[in-house]
Design an enzyme around this catalytic site. Structure first.
Site, PDB file in Angstrom:
ATOM      1  N   CYS A  47     -50.118-119.137 -55.108  1.00 29.83           N
ATOM      2  CA  CYS A  47     -49.535-119.644 -56.535  1.00 29.83           C
ATOM      3  C   CYS A  47     -48.594-118.483 -56.384  1.00 29.83           C
ATOM      4  O   CYS A  47     -48.430-117.633 -57.405  1.00 29.83           O
ATOM      5  CB  CYS A  47     -50.159-120.366 -56.445  1.00 29.83           C
ATOM      6  SG  CYS A  47     -48.822-121.584 -57.651  1.00 29.83           S
ATOM      7  N   ASP A  49     -46.730-119.252 -59.370  1.00 26.08           N
ATOM      8  CA  ASP A  49     -47.025-119.239 -61.092  1.00 26.08           C
ATOM      9  C   ASP A  49     -46.877-118.307 -61.624  1.00 26.08           C
ATOM     10  O   ASP A  49     -47.727-116.729 -61.123  1.00 26.08           O
ATOM     11  CB  ASP A  49     -48.666-119.618 -61.477  1.00 26.08           C
ATOM     12  CG  ASP A  49     -49.438-120.612 -63.215  1.00 26.08           C
ATOM     13  OD1 ASP A  49     -48.758-121.753 -62.627  1.00 26.08           O
ATOM     14  OD2 ASP A  49     -48.557-119.398 -63.610  1.00 26.08           O
ATOM     15  N   ARG A  51     -48.641-116.740 -64.089  1.00 26.66           N
ATOM     16  CA  ARG A  51     -49.604-116.326 -64.843  1.00 26.66           C
ATOM     17  C   ARG A  51     -50.778-115.573 -64.055  1.00 26.66           C
ATOM     18  O   ARG A  51     -52.008-115.783 -64.568  1.00 26.66           O
ATOM     19  CB  ARG A  51     -50.320-117.636 -65.347  1.00 26.66           C
ATOM     20  CG  ARG A  51     -49.709-118.187 -66.594  1.00 26.66           C
ATOM     21  CD  ARG A  51     -50.093-119.447 -67.058  1.00 26.66           C
ATOM     22  NE  ARG A  51     -50.063-120.556 -66.243  1.00 26.66           N
ATOM     23  CZ  ARG A  51     -50.688-121.311 -66.245  1.00 26.66           C
ATOM     24  NH1 ARG A  51     -51.374-122.157 -67.324  1.00 26.66           N
ATOM     25  NH2 ARG A  51     -50.481-122.610 -64.927  1.00 26.66           N
ATOM     26  N   HIS A 103     -55.303-121.317 -57.767  1.00 23.62           N
ATOM     27  CA  HIS A 103     -55.390-121.466 -59.381  1.00 23.62           C
ATOM     28  C   HIS A 103     -55.978-122.458 -60.310  1.00 23.62           C
ATOM     29  O   HIS A 103     -55.228-123.864 -59.595  1.00 23.62           O
ATOM     30  CB  HIS A 103     -54.857-120.442 -59.914  1.00 23.62           C
ATOM     31  CG  HIS A 103     -53.512-121.568 -59.944  1.00 23.62           C
ATOM     32  ND1 HIS A 103     -53.094-121.833 -61.226  1.00 23.62           N
ATOM     33  CD2 HIS A 103     -51.856-120.833 -59.465  1.00 23.62           C
ATOM     34  CE1 HIS A 103     -51.704-122.147 -60.896  1.00 23.62           C
ATOM     35  NE2 HIS A 103     -51.457-121.713 -59.741  1.00 23.62           N
ATOM     36  N   CYS A 106     -53.146-125.387 -61.573  1.00 28.61           N
ATOM     37  CA  CYS A 106     -52.035-125.764 -61.120  1.00 28.61           C
ATOM     38  C   CYS A 106     -50.665-126.789 -61.158  1.00 28.61           C
ATOM     39  O   CYS A 106     -51.218-128.012 -60.738  1.00 28.61           O
ATOM     40  CB  CYS A 106     -52.824-125.345 -59.175  1.00 28.61           C
ATOM     41  SG  CYS A 106     -50.914-124.404 -58.384  1.00 28.61           S
TER      42      CYS A 106
HETATM   43 ZN   LIG Z   1     -49.851-123.316 -59.188  1.00 29.91          ZN
END
Ligand SMILES: [Zn+2]
Length: 215
Positions: A47, A49, A51, A103, A106
């Site tokens: 993903c 994302d 983080r 994750h 999400c």
């Molecule tokens: Zn995600």
């Protein structure tokens, strides 16, 4: 641009210089060596994302992991971006293992549990709504529906990956890479390995009996 943004932006460049210095202090030819080529063992599809710095999370150096990232780590059929990554990773780089990583927490998965919206992301995450519909009872009874849906979505996306042209071509020559599903647990930082229903996929002729998975 505000002063805060300018400062943050300049911070990136200063950090880059510090990182380069730390690498070359230890090994003066580090970047010269790195620029000669790559032979990563892993293709990672994760993903977008912010983080999830997978090299930091796995303590791996540049050159180890070939990366593709999109919202909610999706494997759409006929996605030219992903298929070209797959083709290059499988048939030119000869990666040994493909990791699809979702994750917890999400945003893309959370959106798929919410009301439908107008826009591109709705089209992108639509397959996750199907994963939810197909597993509604289990998911509704789970302590954290969204986190469990992230895990089931990883399995669904790996199943989709097995039907992409580059992977099918690798299967036909018995050179298919290993398949691994992960969920990155943001709340602990730990990676969770997700068992894949390979026997079921073989029974359903999604994968050939000859497929061997030894990551
Ligand atoms: Zn995600």
């Amino acid at each position: 641009m505000t002063n805060t943004n300018a400062s943050s932006y300049q911070h990136l460049l200063r950090n880059n210089k510090t990182w380069v210095d730390s690498k070359t202090n230890n090994d003066p030819t580090y970047f010269n060596d790195l620029s000669k080529g790559q032979s990563p063992e892993f293709l990672y599809i994760g993903c977008s994302d912010s983080r999830l710095p997978i090299n930091m999370m796995t303590n791996t150096d540049p050159g180890h992991i070939f990366l593709h990232r999109n919202i909610a780590n999706m494997v759409h059929q006929n996605d030219a971006n992903l298929e070209s990554v797959l083709e290059y990773a499988i048939h030119s780089l000869h990666v040994k293992t493909i990791i699809v990583a979702g994750h917890h927490k999400c945003g893309g998965v959370a959106a798929a549990l919410g009301p439908k919206t107008e826009g591109v992301i709705e089209d992108w995450i639509r397959p996750i709504r199907s994963v939810y519909a197909d597993n509604k009872k289990e998911l509704d009874e789970h302590a954290c529906t969204a986190d469990r849906l992230s895990e089931l979505n990883v399995i669904a996306q790996i199943k989709s990956l097995t039907q992409t042209r580059p992977f099918l071509k690798a299967l036909s020559t018995k050179n298919a890479p290993n398949l691994v599903g992960w969920v990155l647990q943001l709340e602990t930082g730990l990676i969770k390995d997700i068992p894949l229903p390979l026997d079921e996929w073989k029974k359903d002729e999604i994968l050939p009996q000859t497929f061997v998975n030894t990551p």
